[in-house]
Design an enzyme around this catalytic site. Structure first.
Site, PDB file in Angstrom:
ATOM      1  N   ASN A  38       5.722  -5.298 -16.130  1.00 11.88           N
ATOM      2  CA  ASN A  38       4.906  -6.461 -15.773  1.00 11.88           C
ATOM      3  C   ASN A  38       3.613  -6.373 -16.574  1.00 11.88           C
ATOM      4  O   ASN A  38       2.737  -5.561 -16.268  1.00 11.88           O
ATOM      5  CB  ASN A  38       4.621  -6.424 -14.259  1.00 11.88           C
ATOM      6  CG  ASN A  38       3.693  -7.549 -13.824  1.00 11.88           C
ATOM      7  OD1 ASN A  38       3.372  -8.438 -14.615  1.00 11.88           O
ATOM      8  ND2 ASN A  38       3.256  -7.515 -12.575  1.00 11.88           N
ATOM      9  N   HIS A  92       3.921 -11.187  -6.061  1.00 15.33           N
ATOM     10  CA  HIS A  92       3.155  -9.974  -6.394  1.00 15.33           C
ATOM     11  C   HIS A  92       1.872  -9.981  -5.551  1.00 15.33           C
ATOM     12  O   HIS A  92       1.305 -11.036  -5.287  1.00 15.33           O
ATOM     13  CB  HIS A  92       2.827  -9.966  -7.887  1.00 15.33           C
ATOM     14  CG  HIS A  92       2.297  -8.647  -8.343  1.00 15.33           C
ATOM     15  ND1 HIS A  92       1.010  -8.246  -8.083  1.00 15.33           N
ATOM     16  CD2 HIS A  92       2.883  -7.624  -9.012  1.00 15.33           C
ATOM     17  CE1 HIS A  92       0.831  -7.027  -8.580  1.00 15.33           C
ATOM     18  NE2 HIS A  92       1.958  -6.628  -9.152  1.00 15.33           N
ATOM     19  N   SER A 138       1.522   2.605 -10.062  1.00 13.13           N
ATOM     20  CA  SER A 138       1.127   3.776 -10.854  1.00 13.13           C
ATOM     21  C   SER A 138       2.310   4.623 -11.321  1.00 13.13           C
ATOM     22  O   SER A 138       2.207   5.849 -11.400  1.00 13.13           O
ATOM     23  CB  SER A 138       0.107   4.635 -10.089  1.00 13.13           C
ATOM     24  OG  SER A 138      -1.089   3.901  -9.915  1.00 13.13           O
ATOM     25  N   GLU A 197       5.803  -2.338  -3.587  1.00 10.58           N
ATOM     26  CA  GLU A 197       4.589  -1.939  -4.293  1.00 10.58           C
ATOM     27  C   GLU A 197       3.458  -1.775  -3.285  1.00 10.58           C
ATOM     28  O   GLU A 197       2.810  -2.771  -2.910  1.00 10.58           O
ATOM     29  CB  GLU A 197       4.175  -3.013  -5.308  1.00 10.58           C
ATOM     30  CG  GLU A 197       5.172  -3.234  -6.424  1.00 10.58           C
ATOM     31  CD  GLU A 197       4.506  -3.778  -7.677  1.00 10.58           C
ATOM     32  OE1 GLU A 197       4.771  -3.232  -8.754  1.00 10.58           O
ATOM     33  OE2 GLU A 197       3.705  -4.730  -7.586  1.00 10.58           O
ATOM     34  N   GLU A 223      -1.035  -9.366  -6.296  1.00 12.98           N
ATOM     35  CA  GLU A 223      -2.168 -10.018  -6.963  1.00 12.98           C
ATOM     36  C   GLU A 223      -2.104 -11.520  -6.777  1.00 12.98           C
ATOM     37  O   GLU A 223      -3.130 -12.194  -6.654  1.00 12.98           O
ATOM     38  CB  GLU A 223      -2.197  -9.611  -8.450  1.00 12.98           C
ATOM     39  CG  GLU A 223      -2.664  -8.164  -8.596  1.00 12.98           C
ATOM     40  CD  GLU A 223      -2.079  -7.402  -9.771  1.00 12.98           C
ATOM     41  OE1 GLU A 223      -1.516  -8.028 -10.682  1.00 12.98           O
ATOM     42  OE2 GLU A 223      -2.189  -6.156  -9.770  1.00 12.98           O
ATOM     43  N   LYS A 282       1.293  -8.452 -16.803  1.00 11.80           N
ATOM     44  CA  LYS A 282       0.161  -9.144 -16.160  1.00 11.80           C
ATOM     45  C   LYS A 282      -0.567 -10.014 -17.211  1.00 11.80           C
ATOM     46  O   LYS A 282       0.085 -10.531 -18.109  1.00 11.80           O
ATOM     47  CB  LYS A 282      -0.747  -8.132 -15.455  1.00 11.80           C
ATOM     48  CG  LYS A 282       0.060  -7.274 -14.454  1.00 11.80           C
ATOM     49  CD  LYS A 282      -0.750  -6.445 -13.528  1.00 11.80           C
ATOM     50  CE  LYS A 282       0.177  -5.660 -12.599  1.00 11.80           C
ATOM     51  NZ  LYS A 282      -0.518  -4.844 -11.614  1.00 11.80           N
ATOM     52  N   GLY A 318      -2.339   0.232  -9.968  1.00 15.35           N
ATOM     53  CA  GLY A 318      -3.443   0.346 -10.929  1.00 15.35           C
ATOM     54  C   GLY A 318      -4.453   1.424 -10.586  1.00 15.35           C
ATOM     55  O   GLY A 318      -5.533   1.470 -11.167  1.00 15.35           O
TER      56      GLY A 318
HETATM   57  O1  G3P Z   1       3.843  -5.073 -10.879  1.00 13.46           O
HETATM   58  C1  G3P Z   1       3.513  -3.800 -11.323  1.00 13.46           C
HETATM   59  C2  G3P Z   1       2.283  -3.300 -10.715  1.00 13.46           C
HETATM   60  O2  G3P Z   1       1.641  -4.021  -9.787  1.00 13.46           O
HETATM   61  C3  G3P Z   1       2.038  -1.855 -10.760  1.00 13.46           C
HETATM   62  O3  G3P Z   1       0.970  -1.735 -11.624  1.00 13.46           O
HETATM   63  O4  G3P Z   1      -0.448  -0.594 -13.205  1.00 13.46           O
HETATM   64  O5  G3P Z   1       0.070   0.460 -11.001  1.00 13.46           O
HETATM   65  O6  G3P Z   1       1.835   0.314 -12.729  1.00 13.46           O
HETATM   66  P1  G3P Z   1       0.579  -0.291 -12.183  1.00 13.46           P
END
Ligand code: G3P
Length: 244
Positions: free
Chosen positions: A9, A94, A206, A161, A96, A11, A167
């Protein structure tokens, strides 16, 4: 067990130049026995990425769609528009989007219906906040999100998630993931019967080159939804190589 699936993703990241370099590295570096791989660039890069994937097994995904086919919805993109561009997966709900655009479970469910009608595979995201996990409400929250966000007869993918792991560089522990996956599977079977056994559940939050092997070997983890690490070809290809 069926092949795992690794979804990137991207983003809201990537100039045309960045995108071209990244896609070329992914296409050329994909291992011969790769799992299913999907990349989800921003809408504006879809038409650029699609031809670059033409001779690759990597599939194209999008990060959202509208519930309607067309109409007065400024700034939105419909599922048939994505399908026409060669998109075959779409991330929906998602955290976000839930947080920044006020998307509710009902909205996500309607979008999933539209995506399926257009021939796209929806990847529906669910996840609890840090407070909800700490107060022990996370299973209730996830159960409600499944009930509210997945339409009847759902045949897509669920991505778990935890919001606190996105992140932050702090993925959920293997125990937390294993326990939550077992809960989600039981909940999917409770709500969807036999069909609930076939719904793939991804972990996101993450995931990186260092933890991919341990995350992807947890029972019930059918793959990963990767944010930050999907923007670096080496890191993403390491995650792909860790999958089976
Ligand atoms: O959709 C993937 C996401 O929200 C995870 O982000 O940067 O933690 O891998 P990240």
């Amino acid at each position: 067990m069926s092949r795992q699936i690794i979804v990137g993703n991207w983003k809201m990241n990537g100039t045309r130049q960045d995108t071209q370099v990244l896609v070329e590295a992914l296409v050329n570096g994909l291992p011969a026995s790769a799992p299913d791989v999907v990349i989800c660039p921003p809408f504006t890069q879809l038409a650029l990425v699609q031809p670059a994937l033409a001779s690759s097994p990597i599939c194209l995904g999008a990060q959202d769609c509208h519930k309607d086919v067309s109409g007065a919805h400024t700034g939105d993109i419909s599922a048939p528009m994505l399908s026409e561009l060669g998109v075959s997966y779409v991330i929906l709900g998602h955290s976000e989007r839930r947080q920044e655009h006020g998307e509710l479970d009902e909205t996500v469910r309607e979008k999933a219906v539209a995506a399926t009608k257009a021939g796209l595979t929806p990847i529906i995201c669910i996840g609890e906040t840090e407070d909800q996990r700490e107060s022990g409400e996370h299973e209730d929250v996830l159960g409600w999100q499944i009930k509210g966000s997945l339409p009847d007869g759902f045949a897509g993918i669920v991505a778990y998630e935890p919001i606190w792991a996105i992140g932050t560089g702090l993925a959920a522990t293997t125990d937390q993931i294993a326990q939550t996956m077992a809960f989600l599977r039981a909940e999917l079977v409770r709500q969807f019967g036999e069909a609930g056994k076939a719904i793939k559940i991804l972990y996101g939050g993450s995931v990186n080159a260092g933890n991919a092997v341990s995350v992807l070997s947890i029972p019930e983890v059918a793959g990963a939804l990767v944010g930050g690490a999907s923007l670096k070809a080496d890191a993403f290809l390491s995650i792909v190589s860790a999958a089976s």
